[in-house]
Design an enzyme around this catalytic site. Structure first.
Site, PDB file in Angstrom:
ATOM      1  N   ALA A 120      40.093  54.517  63.476  1.00 32.61           N
ATOM      2  CA  ALA A 120      39.924  53.313  62.666  1.00 32.61           C
ATOM      3  C   ALA A 120      38.957  53.533  61.507  1.00 32.61           C
ATOM      4  O   ALA A 120      39.102  52.916  60.445  1.00 32.61           O
ATOM      5  CB  ALA A 120      39.444  52.153  63.540  1.00 32.61           C
ATOM      6  N   THR A 121      37.963  54.414  61.682  1.00 31.53           N
ATOM      7  CA  THR A 121      37.027  54.674  60.584  1.00 31.53           C
ATOM      8  C   THR A 121      37.758  55.244  59.378  1.00 31.53           C
ATOM      9  O   THR A 121      37.554  54.804  58.240  1.00 31.53           O
ATOM     10  CB  THR A 121      35.906  55.642  61.040  1.00 31.53           C
ATOM     11  OG1 THR A 121      35.071  54.975  61.975  1.00 31.53           O
ATOM     12  CG2 THR A 121      35.064  56.099  59.862  1.00 31.53           C
ATOM     13  N   ASN A 200      33.173  43.944  67.027  1.00 37.52           N
ATOM     14  CA  ASN A 200      32.882  44.928  68.057  1.00 37.52           C
ATOM     15  C   ASN A 200      31.612  44.618  68.847  1.00 37.52           C
ATOM     16  O   ASN A 200      31.480  45.039  69.997  1.00 37.52           O
ATOM     17  CB  ASN A 200      32.774  46.335  67.448  1.00 37.52           C
ATOM     18  CG  ASN A 200      31.763  46.397  66.315  1.00 37.52           C
ATOM     19  OD1 ASN A 200      31.847  45.622  65.360  1.00 37.52           O
ATOM     20  ND2 ASN A 200      30.818  47.310  66.398  1.00 37.52           N
ATOM     21  N   GLN A 228      39.278  46.530  67.647  1.00 40.56           N
ATOM     22  CA  GLN A 228      38.913  45.840  68.885  1.00 40.56           C
ATOM     23  C   GLN A 228      39.924  44.768  69.266  1.00 40.56           C
ATOM     24  O   GLN A 228      39.786  44.133  70.311  1.00 40.56           O
ATOM     25  CB  GLN A 228      37.522  45.205  68.742  1.00 40.56           C
ATOM     26  CG  GLN A 228      36.404  46.184  68.484  1.00 40.56           C
ATOM     27  CD  GLN A 228      36.030  46.996  69.702  1.00 40.56           C
ATOM     28  OE1 GLN A 228      36.459  46.730  70.820  1.00 40.56           O
ATOM     29  NE2 GLN A 228      35.213  48.029  69.506  1.00 40.56           N
ATOM     30  N   SER A 248      42.870  51.813  66.341  1.00 45.15           N
ATOM     31  CA  SER A 248      42.227  52.938  67.032  1.00 45.15           C
ATOM     32  C   SER A 248      42.911  53.181  68.366  1.00 45.15           C
ATOM     33  O   SER A 248      43.302  52.231  69.049  1.00 45.15           O
ATOM     34  CB  SER A 248      40.742  52.639  67.249  1.00 45.15           C
ATOM     35  OG  SER A 248      40.140  53.630  68.054  1.00 45.15           O
ATOM     36  N   HIS A 250      41.484  55.002  71.080  1.00 44.03           N
ATOM     37  CA  HIS A 250      40.616  55.062  72.267  1.00 44.03           C
ATOM     38  C   HIS A 250      40.031  53.722  72.675  1.00 44.03           C
ATOM     39  O   HIS A 250      39.306  53.640  73.675  1.00 44.03           O
ATOM     40  CB  HIS A 250      39.511  56.104  72.086  1.00 44.03           C
ATOM     41  CG  HIS A 250      38.399  55.712  71.171  1.00 44.03           C
ATOM     42  ND1 HIS A 250      37.156  55.341  71.631  1.00 44.03           N
ATOM     43  CD2 HIS A 250      38.327  55.645  69.825  1.00 44.03           C
ATOM     44  CE1 HIS A 250      36.366  55.062  70.605  1.00 44.03           C
ATOM     45  NE2 HIS A 250      37.051  55.240  69.504  1.00 44.03           N
ATOM     46  N   THR A 288      48.026  68.112  59.676  1.00 39.98           N
ATOM     47  CA  THR A 288      48.998  68.164  60.767  1.00 39.98           C
ATOM     48  C   THR A 288      48.801  66.985  61.713  1.00 39.98           C
ATOM     49  O   THR A 288      47.695  66.741  62.203  1.00 39.98           O
ATOM     50  CB  THR A 288      48.864  69.471  61.555  1.00 39.98           C
ATOM     51  OG1 THR A 288      49.059  70.570  60.670  1.00 39.98           O
ATOM     52  CG2 THR A 288      49.864  69.539  62.695  1.00 39.98           C
ATOM     53  N   CYS A 374      28.145  53.070  67.260  1.00 39.64           N
ATOM     54  CA  CYS A 374      27.942  53.798  65.998  1.00 39.64           C
ATOM     55  C   CYS A 374      26.542  53.601  65.427  1.00 39.64           C
ATOM     56  O   CYS A 374      26.104  54.341  64.556  1.00 39.64           O
ATOM     57  CB  CYS A 374      28.983  53.351  64.971  1.00 39.64           C
ATOM     58  SG  CYS A 374      30.672  53.551  65.549  1.00 39.64           S
TER      59      CYS A 374
END
Length: 450
Positions: A120-121, A200, A228, A248, A250, A288, A374
């Site tokens: 997401a970043t 978040n 989120q 995201s 994860h 890739t 973060c």
């Protein structure tokens, strides 16, 4: 090569019989006394066994079904999806496209509007910088909020250094953006509105449909950081008028290192790529495509499509159990952010007359945090809570409990027990709490300065 100390920590963290298979691991035998005690020692903290995990906003465990989907693409189907001349490339390419469809289905998008990224970043950077750089000759203004994720705020500050203007909208005490103020902030030179879907730190859900409607009326692209929100609340990019969206892997029981960007095709929104290379992902994101990670994210999205309603009901019940269990035994407990407009898996609480860092260190058997992973290295109070108008002392006492798919009632009950015990212990040592119990109004005291 890993040091013996680090290998020892990893060995203790792994279940019996699952020791590392490297030569380095076999060269570092586990001390007998530690094996007998089953003690984990790390960062100066010693605990017996692994702590229970309630930090689902930081990351989630990989769902075993996701891992099952990924493994073949590590072992036998390891081809580069961009190899066009043989079976290995073809089957990897087919797997990537299937995953693209799975992600798209979860948010009501066309698969051609989904671009895979590293997370997401990166998607936020492409959205914020990419849009404004592409339209730089006509659009020089961005509207966002003060409670966005750090990568959105830093991308906006980067644009400011390049001469762009940014309006950082305040939020109310409930964490919600004022729609009238947002509409008033948009002007002819505005190139993007960026508002996070689910915060978040405090779990507040912004009114995405209403924001999307305002942006459509004003003719401005609407970007939302939905890291989120994906798989936790229903998302429909058409209904919500979303132009760009960051996702995201994860955060939804998928692997780390993979994310996606939704980029609307009609009306088409253009971005300037932030990375130069071989032109993969139709030139939006060169590099890739990591087939196993993408397959994992697709599988996680498919599972979420089927189980989101069930997960939501179960997590809401666990959140209610946690909140009621703590509040029935402690006073001075405040929920940060809106109670009504909130994802139930995120419960951010402040405990009056308790120092937050001491509370965190005392809760060694519960993996929780005081805010974003973060920014957790900072001792400053959360900028999100300060934006809500939370007093600095209460902002310092906040704990974020993250509840997820695999959280059990027994874990919630244990978390209640440990939290209450630690708060009571710290309050016994607090002269301020003693004064409050005696009926003294702390705000009326004139504190002497030395």
């Amino acid at each position: 090569m890993a040091s013996a100390k680090h290998l020892s920590v990893l060995r203790r963290a792994l279940p019996a019989g699952r020791l590392l298979s490297t030569a380095a691991a076999s060269a570092a035998p586990l001390p007998v006394e530690d094996a007998a005690e089953d003690v984990i020692s790390m960062k100066g903290v010693r605990i017996s066994g692994r702590p229970l995990y309630l930090d689902m906003q930081a990351t989630t465990p990989v769902d075993p079904r996701v891992l099952d989907a990924m493994l073949p693409f590590y072992l036998s189907r390891f081809g580069n999806p961009h190899s066009r001349t043989h079976l290995y490339g073809w089957e990897s390419d087919a797997a990537v496209e299937a995953a693209r469809s799975q992600v798209a289905a979860l948010v009501g998008a066309n698969p051609k509007e989904i671009f895979f990224t590293s997370g997401a970043t990166e998607s936020n950077n492409i959205s914020v910088k990419g849009v404004m750089h592409f339209y730089r000759d006509k659009k020089r203004h961005v509207v966002t909020t003060q409670t966005e994720h750090k990568c959105v705020l830093d991308s906006c500050r980067h644009l400011q250094q390049e001469g762009f203007e940014v309006t950082y909208l305040p939020v109310g005490p409930d964490g919600l953006v004022d729609l009238d103020r947002l509409a008033a902030a948009i002007r002819p030179g505005t190139g993007l509105v960026s508002v996070m879907a689910v915060n978040n730190e405090i779990g507040v859900v912004q009114p995405l449909e209403e924001i999307g409607r305002i942006c459509k009326e004003k003719g401005v692209p609407f970007h939302t950081d939905a890291a989120q929100a994906l798989g936790k609340i229903p998302i429909d990019v058409e209904k919500m008028g979303i132009g760009l969206m960051s996702l995201s892997g994860h955060k939804i029981y998928g692997p780390k290192g993979v994310g996606a960007l939704y980029l609307r095709r009609r009306p088409r929104i253009r971005v300037e790529p932030q990375m130069s290379g071989g032109g993969q992902e139709r030139g939006i994101r060169s590099g890739t495509v990591p087939t196993p990670l993408v397959v994992g994210m697709g599988a996680a999205c498919e599972i979420a499509t089927k189980e989101m309603d069930y997960d939501g009901r179960r997590i809401a019940a666990l959140q209610e159990r946690l909140l009621n269990g703590i509040r029935s035994r402690l006073d001075g407990v405040v929920i940060n952010g809106s109670v009504e407009h909130r994802y139930p898996g995120n419960l951010n609480l402040s405990f009056a007359y308790v120092e937050g860092e001491s509370l965190l260190m005392g809760l060694k058997e519960v993996a929780v945090s005081s805010g974003s992973a973060c920014t957790s290295a900072s001792l400053e109070p959360s900028y999100v809570l300060r934006a809500l108008g939370v007093d600095e002392d209460m902002a310092h006492t906040s704990i974020r409990f993250g509840i997820g798919r695999f959280t059990t009632e027994a874990e919630i009950d244990r978390a209640i027990e440990l939290t209450v015990k630690q708060v009571e212990k710290l309050r016994e040592m607090s002269p301020l709490y003693e004064m409050v119990k005696e009926g003294i109004d702390l705000k009326s005291i004139q504190w002497a300065q030395h």
